[in-house]
Design an enzyme around this catalytic site. Structure first.
Site, PDB file in Angstrom:
ATOM      1  N   TYR A 178     -24.143  14.137 -24.409  1.00 37.53           N
ATOM      2  CA  TYR A 178     -24.777  12.866 -24.757  1.00 37.53           C
ATOM      3  C   TYR A 178     -26.076  12.649 -23.984  1.00 37.53           C
ATOM      4  O   TYR A 178     -26.952  11.912 -24.432  1.00 37.53           O
ATOM      5  CB  TYR A 178     -23.833  11.691 -24.475  1.00 37.53           C
ATOM      6  CG  TYR A 178     -22.681  11.562 -25.451  1.00 37.53           C
ATOM      7  CD1 TYR A 178     -22.431  12.523 -26.428  1.00 37.53           C
ATOM      8  CD2 TYR A 178     -21.830  10.475 -25.388  1.00 37.53           C
ATOM      9  CE1 TYR A 178     -21.375  12.398 -27.305  1.00 37.53           C
ATOM     10  CE2 TYR A 178     -20.761  10.336 -26.274  1.00 37.53           C
ATOM     11  CZ  TYR A 178     -20.538  11.295 -27.225  1.00 37.53           C
ATOM     12  OH  TYR A 178     -19.493  11.165 -28.098  1.00 37.53           O
ATOM     13  N   LYS A 192     -12.371  22.520 -22.991  1.00 38.90           N
ATOM     14  CA  LYS A 192     -12.414  23.542 -24.046  1.00 38.90           C
ATOM     15  C   LYS A 192     -12.904  24.836 -23.400  1.00 38.90           C
ATOM     16  O   LYS A 192     -13.865  25.467 -23.823  1.00 38.90           O
ATOM     17  CB  LYS A 192     -13.326  23.081 -25.192  1.00 38.90           C
ATOM     18  CG  LYS A 192     -13.205  23.909 -26.477  1.00 38.90           C
ATOM     19  CD  LYS A 192     -11.833  23.844 -27.102  1.00 38.90           C
ATOM     20  CE  LYS A 192     -11.832  24.640 -28.428  1.00 38.90           C
ATOM     21  NZ  LYS A 192     -10.446  24.906 -28.894  1.00 38.90           N
ATOM     22  N   ASP A 223      -8.252  20.278 -28.410  1.00 31.95           N
ATOM     23  CA  ASP A 223      -7.595  20.243 -29.717  1.00 31.95           C
ATOM     24  C   ASP A 223      -6.086  20.040 -29.551  1.00 31.95           C
ATOM     25  O   ASP A 223      -5.461  19.265 -30.295  1.00 31.95           O
ATOM     26  CB  ASP A 223      -7.901  21.500 -30.536  1.00 31.95           C
ATOM     27  CG  ASP A 223      -7.907  22.780 -29.724  1.00 31.95           C
ATOM     28  OD1 ASP A 223      -7.673  22.733 -28.494  1.00 31.95           O
ATOM     29  OD2 ASP A 223      -8.154  23.852 -30.304  1.00 31.95           O
ATOM     30  N   ASP A 267     -14.730  10.242 -25.505  1.00 34.56           N
ATOM     31  CA  ASP A 267     -15.102   9.304 -26.556  1.00 34.56           C
ATOM     32  C   ASP A 267     -14.107   9.402 -27.716  1.00 34.56           C
ATOM     33  O   ASP A 267     -13.607   8.396 -28.226  1.00 34.56           O
ATOM     34  CB  ASP A 267     -16.521   9.649 -27.034  1.00 34.56           C
ATOM     35  CG  ASP A 267     -17.146   8.564 -27.900  1.00 34.56           C
ATOM     36  OD1 ASP A 267     -16.500   7.534 -28.145  1.00 34.56           O
ATOM     37  OD2 ASP A 267     -18.292   8.767 -28.347  1.00 34.56           O
ATOM     38  N   ASP A 307     -10.466   6.808 -28.506  1.00 35.67           N
ATOM     39  CA  ASP A 307     -10.320   6.109 -29.789  1.00 35.67           C
ATOM     40  C   ASP A 307      -9.008   6.493 -30.464  1.00 35.67           C
ATOM     41  O   ASP A 307      -8.331   5.649 -31.066  1.00 35.67           O
ATOM     42  CB  ASP A 307     -11.498   6.424 -30.719  1.00 35.67           C
ATOM     43  CG  ASP A 307     -12.725   5.588 -30.406  1.00 35.67           C
ATOM     44  OD1 ASP A 307     -12.681   4.820 -29.430  1.00 35.67           O
ATOM     45  OD2 ASP A 307     -13.731   5.699 -31.133  1.00 35.67           O
TER      46      ASP A 307
END
Length: 357
Positions: free
Chosen positions: A135, A190, A222, A246, A250
């Site tokens: 980001y 990851k 994942d 992020d 959610d």
């Protein structure tokens, strides 16, 4: 105690008004000052984070933030879009640690899409690093490709990067938080694909040596996304980078029944914090008086706890929210058969009344 009140766009103005209403009935001396931010600030000042708003935020002990964004701004140059305000506040105030608790209240077990036995008693804390990762990484932009599958074609690129000190400080926050809970940290990465997150895994493992009383597990993002749905109560504290955090926070919010119930705190090293609901500005329901203000009200409770050292007042607000839910009052996002549907202001009023009892 100075609070910068930044309602923002969409439902932000409605939900922040209810949180302010709740704060005002506490027997505490607050100085609250409001300012424009996001699309509202762009309309008046030509920038989503005007200098005056940033100055107010820097001078405040804490920031109560609503939400920013609207589809009508999607064609603006990226630095002028409303969402840049929140990124600018994080960067300028050094808000590197985001706390997102995902708690399933007993009264809302039926509002979750998962089986009650999977989520009853759920209490997860997701700690997301906020000022690094893809980001904020540079360079970024668009160019004509010189290699890859289609040399000569237009391409876009971003940069994912983390330094050792960035990872170390968020890891310390996670392990210290876990010590006050069930003493388990899940670090999400990851590492099998991304060098940035192999480095993340290595650094978190190094920091863990200072916390032998806390269990550490590593999990690929994942798999973490799947396990959050399959066995959510297996998690205690989850720590991860900006982008993965992020997404996962959610996802975790929906375990609780509604993202409208999920508060959030973003802190710097001095415990100055920005407090906001985890949801967005929801322009599709803005102005209809149906938005759920409870995430914002619970964010205000977190503000009292972490930045203003008012633990008792924080607990009073959280208890008042529990009382309101026990009364069967629900905004449309958490409504179910047998409960009473109320609007934004009615829900705020109910919390105020519960505080007065």
């Amino acid at each position: 105690m100075k609070i910068a009140v930044l309602p923002g766009d969409g439902i932000g103005t409605e939900i922040v008004a209810e949180a302010v209403k709740v704060l005002e009935v506490l027997d505490l001396q607050f100085e609250m000052e409001s300012a424009l931010v996001g699309g509202a600030a762009y309309e008046d000042h030509g920038h989503p984070l005007p200098d005056a708003t940033l100055k107010l935020a820097k001078e405040a002990d804490a920031i109560l933030f609503g939400a920013v964004g609207d589809w009508k701004y999607d064609k603006l140059d990226r630095p002028l879009r409303p969402e840049q305000a929140i990124l600018g506040l994080r960067k300028n105030l050094g808000l590197f640690a985001n706390f997102r608790p995902a708690i399933c209240y007993e009264q809302l077990v039926g509002a979750s899409s998962l089986k009650p036995e999977l989520i009853a008693g759920l209490d997860i804390l997701i700690i997301r690093e906020l000022t690094g990762d893809i980001y904020f990484g540079q360079p970024r932009g668009r160019r004509v490709a010189t290699d890859g599958h289609f040399p000569g074609a237009e391409e876009a690129f971003d940069t994912m990067r983390y330094s050792r000190p960035e990872i170390e400080r968020i890891a310390h926050v996670a392990f210290q938080a876990a010590r006050k809970r069930s003493k388990k940290v899940t670090s999400v990465d990851k590492a099998n694909v991304l060098e940035t997150f192999q480095f993340w895994k290595d650094v978190v493992t190094d920091v863990h040596k200072e916390y032998p009383d806390v269990e550490l597990e590593h999990m690929y993002v994942d798999n973490a996304a799947m396990q959050l749905v399959k066995k959510p109560k297996a998690f205690d504290v989850v720590v991860t980078g900006n982008m993965f955090g992020d997404i996962l926070s959610d996802e975790a919010s929906m375990l609780t029944g509604s993202i409208g119930m999920l508060p959030s705190a973003s802190l710097n090293s001095q415990n100055q914090g920005l407090y906001e609901p985890s949801h967005g500005s929801a322009p599709d329901i803005a102005g209809k008086g149906v938005a759920n203000p409870l995430a914002t009200i619970l964010s205000a409770a977190m503000m009292l706890r972490f930045s203003l050292n008012q633990e008792e007042a924080a607990q009073r607000i959280e208890a008042a929210v529990q009382k309101v839910l026990a009364q069967g009052l629900r905004t449309p996002d958490i409504w179910s058969e047998g409960t009473t549907k109320v609007g934004t202001a009615q829900m705020g009023d109910a919390v105020v009344q519960a505080l007065a009892r």
